[in-house]
Design a protein around this motif. Structure first.
Motif, mmCIF file in Angstrom:
data_model
loop_
_atom_site.group_PDB
_atom_site.id
_atom_site.type_symbol
_atom_site.label_atom_id
_atom_site.label_comp_id
_atom_site.label_asym_id
_atom_site.label_seq_id
_atom_site.Cartn_x
_atom_site.Cartn_y
_atom_site.Cartn_z
ATOM 1 N N GLN A 78 0.830 -1.206 0.000
ATOM 2 C CA GLN A 78 0.000 0.000 0.000
ATOM 3 C C GLN A 78 0.862 1.253 0.000
ATOM 4 O OE1 GLN A 78 -2.826 0.288 3.232
ATOM 5 N NE2 GLN A 78 -4.047 1.847 2.177
ATOM 6 N N VAL A 79 1.983 1.217 0.701
ATOM 7 C CA VAL A 79 2.892 2.367 0.698
ATOM 8 C C VAL A 79 3.421 2.623 -0.709
ATOM 9 C CG1 VAL A 79 5.130 3.216 1.499
ATOM 10 C CG2 VAL A 79 3.535 2.194 3.135
ATOM 11 N N GLU B 154 3.451 5.989 -5.569
ATOM 12 C CA GLU B 154 3.255 6.138 -7.017
ATOM 13 C C GLU B 154 2.213 7.208 -7.324
ATOM 14 O OE1 GLU B 154 2.252 2.263 -8.379
ATOM 15 O OE2 GLU B 154 4.291 1.446 -8.077
ATOM 16 N N ARG B 155 1.245 7.338 -6.443
ATOM 17 C CA ARG B 155 0.212 8.367 -6.634
ATOM 18 C C ARG B 155 0.689 9.749 -6.224
ATOM 19 N NH1 ARG B 155 -4.191 5.906 -3.016
ATOM 20 N NH2 ARG B 155 -4.419 8.124 -2.560
ATOM 21 N N GLY B 156 1.825 9.801 -5.555
ATOM 22 C CA GLY B 156 2.328 11.082 -5.089
ATOM 23 C C GLY B 156 1.653 11.589 -3.834
ATOM 24 N N GLY C 27 11.466 5.755 0.440
ATOM 25 C CA GLY C 27 12.097 4.508 0.009
ATOM 26 C C GLY C 27 11.367 3.871 -1.157
ATOM 27 N N ALA C 28 10.015 3.973 -1.143
ATOM 28 C CA ALA C 28 9.222 3.374 -2.230
ATOM 29 C C ALA C 28 9.432 4.099 -3.556
ATOM 30 C CB ALA C 28 7.740 3.387 -1.850
ATOM 31 N N LYS C 29 9.736 5.379 -3.461
ATOM 32 C CA LYS C 29 9.978 6.160 -4.683
ATOM 33 C C LYS C 29 11.352 5.876 -5.269
ATOM 34 C CE LYS C 29 7.017 10.021 -3.234
ATOM 35 N NZ LYS C 29 7.013 11.430 -2.748
ATOM 36 N N GLY C 30 12.227 5.206 -4.456
ATOM 37 C CA GLY C 30 13.563 4.865 -4.925
ATOM 38 C C GLY C 30 14.528 6.002 -4.826
#
Length: 371
Positions: free
Chosen positions: A64-65, A70-72, A368-371
């Motif tokens: 979910q994170v 991804e949705r910003g 972290g999820a955005k890289g």
């Protein structure tokens, strides 16, 4: 006696057993469903500390994170979506309990941002937003019983929203909470709401009272002072119940009851023992009375299942002895007014700190999820 029998006895004595914990893993693993099925758990309470712990542990929220990143989504929106998703899913698990108990139990509580504890208008707005976002009839929105929280409680109930009033420490403040509850229902009626659909509990904190008073008794250091260790919390809760009995026998409540209103049940919160020298079920065994809720951390729930001593009603008729405890506390130099003010301020500060930790954790996860 088996574990189930001990919890069954507590339930049969009229105490609703709620779990003071929630996490995605507890939901998806089937653990919460198991507690409902096997351990007589009929509700859940959450707070910022519980969510901070849940979101910082394991990988249950990773998917979910990533989607939120991804949705910003910003951190506040992400925290709102993560926490309300858990509450919504837990509420669905409790739906049968909710139906079977006429809406009294089967409840899941979610707290407004503790940073709003001294802001009436923003508390009201967030309570309405949480109610709408979770979109389940069997939730409670938790509002702290600060001076500014009292009118927020009234205004939220007036909109037909069920409320868990939290962070109550003193009987004096509890009386104000009941007054706010009555006022909220009176306004709800004027607003056209069906009182039968509105529920409320008043969360009276227990173990933290002993922790603070015992610390002060040790500082005083006399034999008379030390003899009072561990006496304040249960006495305080028993006096709260006496206030409940008094005010819910009055004309104001009678008029509301005739319109279908449900009573605001006392809820024993902070029932995990802070001092290891005390029995780990003392805030269960000593506060058994029909029509109340006891919300327990899992460790206390398991202790109660294993060795609670359920001997019937341990609250009704104890008010005089409880008052004697407070007379003796005053005699040795305990300023109980200052104790309760300190606990309220600390309670707000602790939850605010946990909320900040929660925001920091999710902010890091989003990055972290955005890289």
């Amino acid at each position: 006696m088996s574990n189930t029998d001990r919890l069954a006895e507590l339930s049969q004595a009229g105490v609703s057993i709620w779990l003071d914990d929630l996490s995605r893993e507890r939901i998806t693993s089937g653990n919460l469903a198991e507690l409902i099925r096997d351990k007589h758990v009929v509700g859940v309470t959450t707070n910022p500390t519980i969510f901070a712990k849940a979101l910082s542990s394991g990988h249950a929220y990773d998917e979910q994170v990533r989607a939120l990143a991804e949705r910003g989504a910003d951190v506040h929106a992400a925290v709102r979506e993560l926490t309300t998703s858990d509450v919504r899913d837990a509420a669905d698990l409790f739906r049968d309990v909710y139906t079977a108990t006429g809406g009294a139990d089967g409840r899941v509580s979610i707290e407004v941002d503790p940073g709003l504890a001294r802001d009436t208008d923003r508390t009201v707005a967030e309570a309405a937003d949480l109610w709408k976002t979770v979109d389940r009839p069997n939730i409670f929105v938790k509002i702290p019983a600060t001076e500014q929280g009292l009118p927020a409680i009234t205004r939220t109930l007036a909109e037909g929203i069920s409320v868990n009033v939290t962070l109550i420490f003193s009987v004096e403040r509890y009386r104000e909470v009941i007054d706010a509850f009555f006022a909220g229902l009176e306004q709800a009626t004027a607003n056209g709401h069906d009182l039968r659909s509105i529920q409320s509990v008043a969360s009276f904190f227990v173990s933290r009272v002993d922790a603070e008073v015992d610390k002060r008794l040790e500082a005083i250091g006399t034999d008379e002072a030390r003899a009072l260790r561990g006496e304040a919390a249960i006495a305080n809760a028993r006096l709260a119940y006496a206030a409940y009995q008094e005010l819910f026998a009055g004309e104001r409540w009678t008029a509301l009851k005739e319109q279908g209103a449900n009573p605001q049940r006392p809820l024993w919160a902070s029932t995990g023992v802070k001092d290891p020298s005390y029995s780990d079920t003392r805030y269960v065994d000593g506060l058994v009375v029909a029509g109340v809720v006891n919300t327990m951390p899992e460790q206390t729930l398991e202790a109660a299942a294993d060795h609670a001593e359920i001997t019937g009603d341990t609250v009704t008729g104890t008010a005089d002895r409880a008052r004697e405890v407070f007379d003796r506390l005053a005699a040795v130099g305990i300023d109980v007014t200052d104790v309760f003010l300190t606990l309220e301020n600390e309670g707000v500060e602790k939850f605010d700190k946990s909320w900040t930790e929660l925001l920091d954790t999710v902010s890091g996860q989003l990055a972290g999820a955005k890289g």
